[in-house]
Design a protein around this motif. Structure first.
Motif, short mmCIF file in Angstrom:
data_model
loop_
_atom_site.label_atom_id
_atom_site.label_comp_id
_atom_site.label_asym_id
_atom_site.label_seq_id
_atom_site.Cartn_x
_atom_site.Cartn_y
_atom_site.Cartn_z
N ALA A 72 34.20 88.48 41.00
CA ALA A 72 35.35 88.52 40.09
C ALA A 72 35.36 89.82 39.30
O ALA A 72 36.42 90.43 39.09
CB ALA A 72 35.31 87.32 39.14
N ALA A 73 34.18 90.26 38.87
CA ALA A 73 34.09 91.52 38.13
C ALA A 73 34.52 92.70 39.00
O ALA A 73 35.17 93.64 38.51
CB ALA A 73 32.66 91.72 37.63
N ILE A 74 34.17 92.66 40.27
CA ILE A 74 34.59 93.72 41.19
C ILE A 74 36.11 93.74 41.31
O ILE A 74 36.75 94.80 41.24
CB ILE A 74 33.94 93.52 42.59
N VAL A 75 36.71 92.55 41.47
CA VAL A 75 38.17 92.44 41.52
C VAL A 75 38.78 92.96 40.22
O VAL A 75 39.76 93.71 40.22
CB VAL A 75 38.60 90.98 41.77
N ALA A 76 38.18 92.57 39.11
CA ALA A 76 38.70 92.96 37.80
C ALA A 76 38.69 94.48 37.63
O ALA A 76 39.69 95.08 37.23
CB ALA A 76 37.89 92.30 36.69
N LYS A 77 37.57 95.09 37.93
CA LYS A 77 37.46 96.54 37.75
C LYS A 77 38.48 97.28 38.60
O LYS A 77 39.08 98.26 38.15
CB LYS A 77 36.05 97.02 38.09
N ASN A 78 38.68 96.80 39.82
CA ASN A 78 39.62 97.48 40.71
C ASN A 78 41.08 97.19 40.38
O ASN A 78 41.99 97.73 41.00
CB ASN A 78 39.31 97.10 42.16
N ASN A 79 41.29 96.31 39.38
CA ASN A 79 42.64 96.06 38.87
C ASN A 79 42.76 96.48 37.41
O ASN A 79 43.69 96.07 36.72
CB ASN A 79 42.99 94.58 39.02
N ASP A 80 41.80 97.33 36.97
CA ASP A 80 41.81 97.85 35.61
C ASP A 80 41.81 96.73 34.56
O ASP A 80 42.52 96.77 33.58
CB ASP A 80 43.02 98.77 35.40
N ILE A 81 40.99 95.70 34.83
CA ILE A 81 40.86 94.55 33.93
C ILE A 81 39.43 94.49 33.40
O ILE A 81 38.48 94.63 34.16
CB ILE A 81 41.19 93.23 34.67
N ARG A 82 39.29 94.27 32.10
CA ARG A 82 37.96 94.20 31.50
C ARG A 82 37.53 92.77 31.14
O ARG A 82 36.35 92.48 31.05
CB ARG A 82 37.89 95.07 30.25
N HIS A 83 38.49 91.89 30.94
CA HIS A 83 38.18 90.52 30.53
C HIS A 83 38.19 89.58 31.73
O HIS A 83 39.19 89.47 32.44
CB HIS A 83 39.20 90.05 29.49
N VAL A 84 37.07 88.89 31.95
CA VAL A 84 36.94 87.92 33.04
C VAL A 84 36.70 86.56 32.41
O VAL A 84 35.74 86.36 31.67
CB VAL A 84 35.78 88.27 33.99
N VAL A 85 37.60 85.61 32.68
CA VAL A 85 37.55 84.29 32.05
C VAL A 85 36.98 83.26 33.02
O VAL A 85 37.43 83.16 34.17
CB VAL A 85 38.97 83.86 31.62
N THR A 86 36.01 82.49 32.55
CA THR A 86 35.41 81.45 33.37
C THR A 86 35.28 80.16 32.57
O THR A 86 35.07 80.19 31.35
CB THR A 86 34.03 81.89 33.92
N GLY A 87 35.38 79.02 33.24
CA GLY A 87 35.41 77.74 32.56
C GLY A 87 34.08 77.03 32.44
O GLY A 87 34.04 75.80 32.33
N VAL A 88 32.98 77.77 32.46
CA VAL A 88 31.66 77.12 32.36
C VAL A 88 31.47 76.51 30.97
O VAL A 88 31.99 77.01 29.98
CB VAL A 88 30.51 78.10 32.66
N SER A 89 30.70 75.42 30.94
CA SER A 89 30.38 74.76 29.67
C SER A 89 28.95 74.25 29.73
O SER A 89 28.57 73.57 30.68
CB SER A 89 31.32 73.59 29.42
#
Length: 218
Positions: free
Chosen positions: A103-120
């Motif tokens: 997901a971080a790889i996808v984010a970086k290549n889309n100029d996105i810094r925030h990655v949201v995940t639903g872990v608890s």
């Protein structure tokens, strides 16, 4: 413009996070992972939710994960077991680490810094990769690995299932989460099979939320 990438399974937690992200970011994208899970129908629900709300959605094939691990979520012949203590056999080794890395790889290549995940870590499942200490550690590792300032966002990390239902209610998406998500390990939508550990956890949280809501309106 503040952008976020949401790791979306199609289940209760990640879908709640999707709507949380819609409230907190200007633009969002969602990514889902096909890893040979027995409840693969969740991917269809993730796709539908994104289509209905005009959210860009990408499904990444990670079949290799099912070949490398032995667990009841990717090996259909292994019966799902509940046990006291230890890691349950529904735990998929390395899953969240790999998902968040990709997901971080996808984010970086889309100029996105925030990655949201639903872990608890509050809803105890015995999954070590749902702990806050793991998320913090991986966040540092990803930043170092790609020389990029990621922010792993975990809106549910300290919420139990009752509180997660309340968040969905506060976001105005209670009915969507209740009817159009797949939490069940057997792939049955909504309330699910009612018997697997995921369904029991979801159902008990819902019951507590509705009871508290009713009590507050008395």
């Amino acid at each position: 413009m503040k952008k976020a990438l949401v790791v979306l399974s199609g289940g209760q937690d990640s879908t709640t996070c999707l709507f949380w992200a819609l409230e907190n970011f200007d633009e969002i994208k969602a990514v889902s992972f096909d890893y040979g899970q027995r409840n693969e129908i969740e991917l269809e629900f993730a796709k539908q939710i994104c289509e209905q709300h005009n959210i860009s959605h990408q499904i990444v094939n990670m079949d290799l994960l099912s070949e490398l691990t032995n667990n009841s979520l990717t090996k259909h012949y292994i019966e799902i077991e509940e046990k006291e203590g230890g890691v349950p056999n529904t735990f998929v080794d390395g899953r969240n680490m790999l998902f968040l890395t990709f997901a971080a790889i996808v984010a970086k290549n889309n100029d996105i810094r925030h990655v949201v995940t639903g872990v608890s870590q509050e809803d105890f499942s015995g999954y070590p990769d749902c702990r806050n200490v793991f998320i913090k550690s991986l966040n540092t590792t990803l930043n170092l690995a790609m020389d990029y300032e990621f922010e792993l966002e975990t809106p549910l990390i300290f919420l139990n299932k009752e509180e997660t239902w309340k968040l969905a209610y506060d976001l105005g998406v209670f009915d969507i989460i209740k009817e159009n998500t797949v939490t069940c390990y057997e792939g049955k939508p909504g309330a699910g099979c009612g018997e697997c550990p995921a369904c029991k956890l979801r159902s008990e949280g819902l019951k507590k939320f509705l009871e508290r809501k009713e009590k507050n309106h008395e």
